[in-house]
Design a protein around this motif. Sequence first.
Motif, PDB file in Angstrom:
ATOM      1  N   VAL A 104       0.732  -1.312   0.203  1.00 22.76           N
ATOM      2  CA  VAL A 104      -0.126  -0.297   0.012  1.00 22.76           C
ATOM      3  C   VAL A 104       1.174   1.190  -0.149  1.00 22.76           C
ATOM      4  O   VAL A 104       1.814   1.343   0.767  1.00 22.76           O
ATOM      5  CB  VAL A 104      -1.349   0.475   1.420  1.00 22.76           C
ATOM      6  N   THR A 105       0.434   2.068  -0.872  1.00 24.52           N
ATOM      7  CA  THR A 105       1.449   3.698  -1.085  1.00 24.52           C
ATOM      8  C   THR A 105       0.701   4.149  -1.449  1.00 24.52           C
ATOM      9  O   THR A 105      -0.867   3.764  -1.704  1.00 24.52           O
ATOM     10  CB  THR A 105       2.716   3.817  -2.304  1.00 24.52           C
ATOM     11  N   GLY A 106       0.817   6.221  -1.512  1.00 27.40           N
ATOM     12  CA  GLY A 106      -0.220   6.671  -1.936  1.00 27.40           C
ATOM     13  C   GLY A 106      -0.731   6.227  -3.361  1.00 27.40           C
ATOM     14  O   GLY A 106      -1.597   6.837  -3.510  1.00 27.40           O
ATOM     15  N   GLU A 107       0.170   6.066  -4.171  1.00 28.09           N
ATOM     16  CA  GLU A 107       0.066   5.900  -5.691  1.00 28.09           C
ATOM     17  C   GLU A 107      -0.785   4.527  -6.227  1.00 28.09           C
ATOM     18  O   GLU A 107      -1.519   4.417  -7.710  1.00 28.09           O
ATOM     19  CB  GLU A 107       1.012   6.232  -6.767  1.00 28.09           C
ATOM     20  N   GLU A 108      -0.706   3.570  -5.302  1.00 35.86           N
ATOM     21  CA  GLU A 108      -0.471   2.397  -5.665  1.00 35.86           C
ATOM     22  C   GLU A 108      -0.942   1.320  -4.544  1.00 35.86           C
ATOM     23  O   GLU A 108      -0.285   1.290  -3.689  1.00 35.86           O
ATOM     24  CB  GLU A 108       0.853   1.536  -6.377  1.00 35.86           C
ATOM     25  N   ARG A 109      -1.711  -0.106  -4.776  1.00 33.09           N
ATOM     26  CA  ARG A 109      -2.501  -1.034  -4.198  1.00 33.09           C
ATOM     27  C   ARG A 109      -2.203  -2.331  -4.713  1.00 33.09           C
ATOM     28  O   ARG A 109      -2.551  -2.164  -5.628  1.00 33.09           O
ATOM     29  CB  ARG A 109      -4.111  -0.745  -3.726  1.00 33.09           C
ATOM     30  N   ILE A 110      -1.528  -2.750  -4.255  1.00 33.25           N
ATOM     31  CA  ILE A 110      -1.385  -4.188  -4.443  1.00 33.25           C
ATOM     32  C   ILE A 110      -2.256  -5.716  -3.180  1.00 33.25           C
ATOM     33  O   ILE A 110      -1.552  -5.396  -2.403  1.00 33.25           O
ATOM     34  CB  ILE A 110       0.170  -4.873  -4.780  1.00 33.25           C
ATOM     35  N   GLU A 111      -3.336  -6.129  -3.576  1.00 30.90           N
ATOM     36  CA  GLU A 111      -4.326  -6.720  -2.785  1.00 30.90           C
ATOM     37  C   GLU A 111      -3.767  -8.091  -2.997  1.00 30.90           C
ATOM     38  O   GLU A 111      -3.194  -8.240  -3.998  1.00 30.90           O
ATOM     39  CB  GLU A 111      -5.021  -5.953  -2.764  1.00 30.90           C
ATOM     40  N   VAL A 112      -3.289  -9.017  -1.865  1.00 33.24           N
ATOM     41  CA  VAL A 112      -3.396 -10.418  -1.494  1.00 33.24           C
ATOM     42  C   VAL A 112      -4.888 -10.840  -1.200  1.00 33.24           C
ATOM     43  O   VAL A 112      -4.867 -10.346  -0.451  1.00 33.24           O
ATOM     44  CB  VAL A 112      -1.864 -10.584  -1.317  1.00 33.24           C
ATOM     45  N   ASP A 113      -5.286 -12.217  -1.879  1.00 31.07           N
ATOM     46  CA  ASP A 113      -6.263 -12.383  -0.801  1.00 31.07           C
ATOM     47  C   ASP A 113      -6.057 -12.911   0.545  1.00 31.07           C
ATOM     48  O   ASP A 113      -4.926 -13.996   0.493  1.00 31.07           O
ATOM     49  CB  ASP A 113      -6.880 -13.781  -1.333  1.00 31.07           C
ATOM     50  N   GLY A 114      -6.580 -13.550   1.294  1.00 34.64           N
ATOM     51  CA  GLY A 114      -6.584 -13.725   2.839  1.00 34.64           C
ATOM     52  C   GLY A 114      -5.198 -12.297   3.637  1.00 34.64           C
ATOM     53  O   GLY A 114      -5.193 -13.120   4.579  1.00 34.64           O
ATOM     54  N   ALA A 115      -4.638 -11.864   3.108  1.00 37.84           N
ATOM     55  CA  ALA A 115      -3.235 -10.899   3.709  1.00 37.84           C
ATOM     56  C   ALA A 115      -4.167 -10.505   4.721  1.00 37.84           C
ATOM     57  O   ALA A 115      -5.304  -9.327   4.692  1.00 37.84           O
ATOM     58  CB  ALA A 115      -2.547 -10.323   2.650  1.00 37.84           C
ATOM     59  N   LEU A 116      -3.389 -10.342   5.987  1.00 36.16           N
ATOM     60  CA  LEU A 116      -3.232 -10.063   7.124  1.00 36.16           C
ATOM     61  C   LEU A 116      -2.371  -9.080   7.515  1.00 36.16           C
ATOM     62  O   LEU A 116      -2.390  -8.420   8.725  1.00 36.16           O
ATOM     63  CB  LEU A 116      -3.976 -10.213   7.844  1.00 36.16           C
ATOM     64  N   HIS A 117      -1.425  -8.719   6.584  1.00 36.76           N
ATOM     65  CA  HIS A 117      -0.191  -8.003   6.742  1.00 36.76           C
ATOM     66  C   HIS A 117       0.143  -7.492   5.520  1.00 36.76           C
ATOM     67  O   HIS A 117      -0.853  -7.451   5.081  1.00 36.76           O
ATOM     68  CB  HIS A 117       1.355  -9.024   6.834  1.00 36.76           C
ATOM     69  N   SER A 118       0.697  -6.228   6.020  1.00 35.35           N
ATOM     70  CA  SER A 118       0.555  -4.382   4.850  1.00 35.35           C
ATOM     71  C   SER A 118       1.966  -4.590   4.892  1.00 35.35           C
ATOM     72  O   SER A 118       2.466  -3.908   5.610  1.00 35.35           O
ATOM     73  CB  SER A 118      -0.444  -3.941   4.838  1.00 35.35           C
ATOM     74  N   ALA A 119       2.455  -3.630   3.805  1.00 37.99           N
ATOM     75  CA  ALA A 119       4.237  -3.639   3.349  1.00 37.99           C
ATOM     76  C   ALA A 119       3.830  -1.976   3.275  1.00 37.99           C
ATOM     77  O   ALA A 119       2.900  -1.119   2.095  1.00 37.99           O
ATOM     78  CB  ALA A 119       5.087  -3.866   2.878  1.00 37.99           C
ATOM     79  N   ARG A 120       3.510  -1.210   3.440  1.00 41.42           N
ATOM     80  CA  ARG A 120       3.339   0.500   2.863  1.00 41.42           C
ATOM     81  C   ARG A 120       4.269   1.282   3.292  1.00 41.42           C
ATOM     82  O   ARG A 120       5.393   1.272   4.010  1.00 41.42           O
ATOM     83  CB  ARG A 120       2.227   1.150   4.195  1.00 41.42           C
ATOM     84  N   THR A 121       4.216   1.949   2.811  1.00 38.84           N
ATOM     85  CA  THR A 121       4.942   4.075   2.804  1.00 38.84           C
ATOM     86  C   THR A 121       4.694   4.777   3.897  1.00 38.84           C
ATOM     87  O   THR A 121       3.183   4.633   4.187  1.00 38.84           O
ATOM     88  CB  THR A 121       5.304   4.459   1.506  1.00 38.84           C
ATOM     89  N   ILE A 122       5.487   4.984   4.761  1.00 39.08           N
ATOM     90  CA  ILE A 122       5.259   5.481   6.027  1.00 39.08           C
ATOM     91  C   ILE A 122       3.899   6.762   5.979  1.00 39.08           C
ATOM     92  O   ILE A 122       3.525   6.122   7.388  1.00 39.08           O
ATOM     93  CB  ILE A 122       5.691   5.736   7.114  1.00 39.08           C
ATOM     94  N   GLU A 123       3.867   7.280   5.193  1.00 33.78           N
ATOM     95  CA  GLU A 123       2.544   8.130   5.246  1.00 33.78           C
ATOM     96  C   GLU A 123       1.387   7.874   5.421  1.00 33.78           C
ATOM     97  O   GLU A 123       0.706   7.508   5.548  1.00 33.78           O
ATOM     98  CB  GLU A 123       3.472   9.403   3.516  1.00 33.78           C
ATOM     99  N   MET A 124       1.450   6.109   4.793  1.00 28.97           N
ATOM    100  CA  MET A 124      -0.221   5.629   4.703  1.00 28.97           C
ATOM    101  C   MET A 124      -0.488   4.701   5.996  1.00 28.97           C
ATOM    102  O   MET A 124      -1.263   4.001   5.495  1.00 28.97           O
ATOM    103  CB  MET A 124       0.144   4.555   3.639  1.00 28.97           C
TER     104      MET A 124
END
Length: 565
Positions: A129-149
């Motif tokens: 998850v970033t401000g400009e893009e989302r890549i979603e994975v089925d069933g995911a309870l974890h996320s890697a984000r840019t810190i502003e998100m």
Amino acid sequence: MQSRLIVGQFRPKRSYRTGSLITMDAKKTFHRHPQQPGNDPTLTIRHSARLEKKVSAATRILEFHTLFPARELRRHFTLFLGPTNSGKTYQALKILADARSGSYLAPLRLLALEVADTLNGWGVPCHMVTGEERIEVDGALHSARTIEMMSTHLRQEVCVIDEAQMLGDADRGWAWTQAILGARAEQVCVIGAPEARPAIEKLLRLTEEPYQVINLERLAPLQSLPAPIMKFHALEPGTALVAFSRAAVLGLKESVEQQTGARAAVLYGALPPEVRRQQAELFASGQAPYLVATDAIGMGLNLPIRTLLFAEDQKFIDRRKHPLTPMEVRQIAGRAGRYGKNEVGFVGTFRIADDHIQAALQTAPHLIHRAHLAPNLDHLLALVALQRADKKPSLARLLLLFAQAVKPDPHVYEVAALEDQIFLAQITDRYPNLEMEIRFVLANAPVPLRALTAVLAFERMVRSVAHNRLLTLDEIVPLLDESLPISLDMLETATRVVDLYCWLHYRFPEQFPELELAQERRRLINRDISRLLRQTAKAPVVPPPREKRPPLRRYDRRPRRQRSS
């Protein structure tokens, strides 16, 4: 008596140059109606001690750490502190992977993508998850984000905050302050350089939360070269050259390819993340034995760099040359000698004296004692209440009032640099029908202020939001005419505008609906950038005859002699 905001002197921090960048004449384009308060390029606040007290009370700035939902939890912190290549990120990610839910907060999209790929590879489903893009994975309870998100409301088991020394960055440090105070997780892992410890501990003393410190050392030793390298033919495969401008990087790339007959990958800040990743893979795979980069390699990007050479020891900041600081030198030099890829890393200079770099490596970086703090929407709405009821609030003036009159605890905090946000706020203030909340969102958009094309596109996007009008991608990023010459600068600016369109899509989907088209356009532009990077050399890359090629210099592994005083 109500406080008033007075027009005076203010100039954005960024310098505006000629050519494709914003000039002072071009900048006037954004102030066509000077009678409107939000359009004046010169702003200041006349304030007194009484106003400062009133503003600080309205924003509750001395209680800032108490205002996060995370105060409902009893969090536990683990600080992983150490230099580059000490394994601190790996240890924190193992904790994250073992948790039922969690998030990783990165300074760069490229790092968020790398960690998402790592966790997915470990069998832990993870979104990106970033401000400009989302890549979603089925069933995911974890996320890697840019810190502003980061969400201050999403409750998780573990949160990992990377590159915590960014607390001391005037432009973005507020995001690390917010993450440390507001991450709503039972366990918080903070990764950073040792010099960040004083600022982090001050924040944790405010929240009165327990923490432990794990100090780590480099896994692969770093060794200085005994003398500068002067010839291109002395460069060995696995060498990275570091300069501090795109022109210098591309010039070195051309020289390396012509002189050595081998390909050189390039990395610099203006390159789109996808292209940076492609270039990194070229170097990592050995297809490009050499790498030429700016300090963009100083954060993230695990590359098999055996030797790192500084081709410059100073960089331009606001048109002035500044010597590299010990922290900058250590951050960049630490990319040499990745554990598991090279047993030792070598650091030196290329065609410049090595005195400054060697002195910086032997000098302890300055400790970071204060965290940066920026206003949130609640702060600004509190300031609105201080103004006359019949006066339409100006976001630019509210931000400036915060910057000049708000006084947080000076032992803990420092107010962030808000000049860029104020400049964008001035554009949004031209549309008084926009609610303050919407103007605040727009003023946080990732607009490259040095690129006139991007700022003009942003103004058009703001107008679309204000008039509730759909804006197509072709209206702001038309397809390039292949019969006309194109430049890297033109393509890089186009990617930034496409990214801006995607960023706005996630916030105003009705006005900016063409997300899939924007993603495809970005892929096409990235392809053209990669093609141009392969063509930067003026002459074809032809290896010199074997019999005339001098032998590669093997770097002396003996320790550098200490100079006598």
